[in-house]
Structure formats: structure tokens, C-alpha cells
Design a protein around this motif. Structure first.
Motif: not given
Ligand code: ATP
Length: 373
Positions: A341-345
Motif C-alpha cells: 500500500s502507498d498512501r499520504r497522511e
């Protein structure tokens, strides 16, 4: 590179530059070239680095011997009259941070790790430290559940952090004493491993036994015993650590060497024999040991059978560029990486990935398909 001059500065135990420099490998980082000693030899540690454009030598972090028996091990290892400082040994990833015009974090084997470098610049007050101590190297453990190398949880560390366990002269490798290093770390707000106490070698056995009981109950790794001057060090680990490492190795049974496994079994046996365990306690240890071997192997076989990717899973967070650089770095070391998974936060990139264990996957598949040994 002026090999004669570097040979002298390194203090190697050979007069022949070729003897030494044929074992140096050339690597680059951010357009800069550096040279790394790939194995310990001629009195120098593996991972010793020469950064030519900065005319800098950074000695490797020394190998720490291990005791299998505390009594009389501690007494034989340290000189009579020594004071032994007992510090927690943390389970993370060793880096040396040195200023070569910019602060860089070198791994044990002498690679610049781009991710660890970026994190160290963010989390440690490196500018203030190197302004005052330009010739020193910080020896630190990158710990926490979110690192590209280890995943051990530590209370109070939600993602990752550094613990500084050594401050050394970068060129000679000479350490500061335990007291001086602890004081310097306090000055710069560097977190450090817990100090359980100081004692002469005879009395240190009890300090270590108590520390090991406490750490074992908390599922933590063990201790490093250090002479007050910081120049003699020896380690000892908990039952919990032995079982965790066996579970780790057996979760990918064809990717970890047999020596890795046998050495952990030996540690267990000597500890069980020394800690005077009665029948029930020994039985319990044997049971836990068996579980740490069999359960992870069965899980691995079933995972492959279900078509799942097997390998070590990690999560990393940080700025997008340093994460890209990390994956380039890992792939350059011939690792197969699968992103899960690859996300921004909160302006950070968070990536979950697997270091695919190809040998275990392929061998298990072979046997599951009816192949023979
Ligand atoms: P070696 O046997 O060569 O030391 P290794 O990688 O097998 O290598 P470990 O068993 O992990 O080593 O033990 C040494 C490492 O422990 C050090 O390199 C360092 O990264 C780590 N460490 C954690 N806490 C401490 C501490 N308080 N003092 C010194 N080292 C520590």
C-alpha cells in the motif's frame, strides 16, 4: 586516492596498501563517491568508510562478543577492578552518523542509507552536535515498528526513533566513556538506551540477571555490558529474544542460514542450564521453543499454498523522495520488493512493503507440488 596516506591514517596492520585496498569497494551517494571495506581485516572493522572528497575516514562499528554464561563469563571478560555499566541492548538497526560536509547515516556494512539519513536529519539535532563535535560519529540504533529493517515495538515509539548508544572519534574509532557519552546525549536531547546500573564484575552478575528477568518479561532483547571507558563490550540476550529470532528465521525457512538458527539454540541451552531451571520451567521453555520453530514454518507453508507473498513486511513513513531513494537502495542490494500500500497522511508518504523471500517461496512451492529433496 593517496593509498599510503590513508593506510597510515587507518592504522591498518599491513604495510602493503594493495593488501587492504583490494577489499575496498567503491560506492556512490548523491553524486559523491566513497570507498567501503567489505570485510573486517588488517585490524579494521567491516564497513569502514573513506569519503575521498571530504578526506574523511569513518571506522566501522566493532563486533560485540557474546557471553553464553554469565558466571564466570562477566568476571573473565572484564578486568578486576573494572566498573561494568549494564545498558539495555535494543533491537533495531545500527547506523553511524558522521558529518562529511553533510550528515550521512552509514549502515553497518558501510552503505549510506538514504532513508535513515533523512530521518536522522529530521529527528536529531545534528547541526548543533556536529558544530561542536565535527570529528565524532554518533552510533545509533534505529528502532520502532515502522523502519525498513526491523519492526520491534518499543513503548512510547509509535513509528520510529533513534537511540544513541555510542559516540566515537570517527577516524580512530575510540569511544567516549559511558559517562561522557551519556552526558553529551543529554545535552543534545538524544534518546539513549536505559542504563540498569554500574557494578564491579562480581556484582554485575546480579545486576545483569535482574535486568534480563525484567527485559524477558517485557519481551525485550537483552543487555550490553560495557567497561566504563567504553572500550570493552559484551552482550547477553533474553529467552524472549531467542524465541523471537527463531520464529523470524523459521517464518522463512529457506532464507536464513543454519548458523543463524543453531547459534540461537545454543544461547537457549546455555541459559537454561545456567538459570538452574527446575523440571517445569525447563519443560515450559522447551514448549515455547518448539512453538517458535514449528508455528511460523507451518504458517509459511500454508501462506505459499494460498498463493500469498511471503517475506518480511515493513512500513515506512517520511517524505516522498527519501522513500523513493530507499526503494532504489534496497533494490540495488538485489532485494525483490513488493509494495502492498502507498498512501499520504499529514503530508507524509506511508508505504507498506514486503521484502520477498524468493528462496523460501520457491522451495516451498517445489515441495507442495510434490517435488523431492
Ligand atoms: P556483531 O556480533 O558483529 O556485534 P550483530 O549484527 O550480530 O553483530 P548484534 O547481536 O545485533 O550484532 O549486537 C550488536 C549490535 O547491538 C550493535 O551493533 C548495535 O547496533 C546494537 N545495540 C543495541 N543497543 C546497544 C547498546 N546499548 N550498546 C551497544 N550496541 C547496541
Amino acid at each position: 586516492m593517496d593509498r599510503d596516506a590513508y593506510l597510515e591514517r587507518l592504522g591498518a596492520t599491513t604495510d602493503e596498501p594493495a593488501d587492504l585496498f583490494e577489499h575496498f569497494e567503491q560506492r556512490s551517494f548523491g553524486g559523491r563517491t566513497y570507498h567501503v571495506l567489505t570485510d573486517a581485516r588488517h585490524g579494521l572493522e567491516r564497513g569502514t568508510v573513506i569519503v575521498e572528497d571530504a578526506e574523511t575516514v569513518i571506522r566501522g562499528y566493532p563486533s560485540i562478543p557474546r557471553l553464553l554464561v554469565l558466571e564466570p563469563g562477566i568476571r573473565s571478560f572484564f578486568d578486576d577492578g573494572a566498573t561494568v555499566a549494564v545498558e539495555e541492548k535494543l533491537d533495531g538497526f545500527n547506523v553511524r552518523i558522521a558529518n562529511v560536509g553533510e550528515p550521512l547515516a552509514f549502515t553497518r556494512s558501510g552503505y549510506v542509507c538514504p532513508y535513515t539519513t533523512a530521518r536522522a536529519r529530521k529527528l536529531l539535532s545534528l547541526e548543533a552536535f556536529f558544530d561542536e563535535h565535527p570529528e565524532k560519529t554518533l552510533c545509533a540504533e534505529l528502532i520502532g515498528p515502522e523502519t525498513p529493517y526491523t519492526t520491534t515495538d518499543y513503548e512510547g515509539v509509535d513509528t520510529h526513533d533513534f537511540r544513541v548508544f555510542g559516540v566515537r572519534d570517527r577516524e580512530s574509532g575510540d569511544p567516549l566513556s559511558v559517562a561522557d557519552r551519556r552526558a553529551i546525549c543529554e545535552t543534545y536531547d538524544f534518546n539513549q538506551p536505559r542504563l540498569f546500573g554500574r557494578a564491579p564484575p562480581d556484582a554485575a552478575v546480579e545486576t545483569v540477571r535482574d535486568a534480563i528477568d525484567e527485559l524477558d518479561a517485557a519481551g525485550r532483547e537483552g543487555v550490553v555490558m560495557k567497561s566504563e571507558a567504553g572500550d570493552a563490550m559484551v552482550k547477553y540476550t533474553t529467552e524472549a529474544q531467542h524465541h523471537d529470532e527463531l520464529a523470524y528465521a523459521f517464518s522463512l525457512p529457506f532464507d536464513h542460514g543454519r548458523d543463524f538458527i543453531f547459534s540461537r539454540l545454543l544461547r537457549e541451552a546455555f541459559q537454561a542450564a545456567e538459570f538452574d531451571e527446575d523440571g517445569d520451567r525447563l519443560q515450559e521453555r522447551a514448549h515455547d521453543l518448539g512453538e517458535s520453530i514449528l508455528f511460523p514454518m507451518v504458517d509459511a507453508i500454508r501462506d505459499v499454498d494460498d498463493g500469498e507473498t511471503i517475506g518480511h513486511r515493513h512500513t515506512v513513513r517520511g517524505d516522498a523522495d527519501s522513500i523513493d531513494a530507499l526503494f532504489d537502495h534496497l533494490r540495488n542490494q538485489s532485494m525483490t520488493i513488493e509494495l502492498e500500500s502507498d498512501r499520504r497522511e499529514d503530508g507524509q508518504r506511508i508505504v507498506e512493503f514486503v521484502k520477498v523471500a524468493e528462496s523460501s517461496r520457491d522451495r516451498i512451492t517445489h515441495y507442495l507440488e510434490g517435488g523431492t529433496r
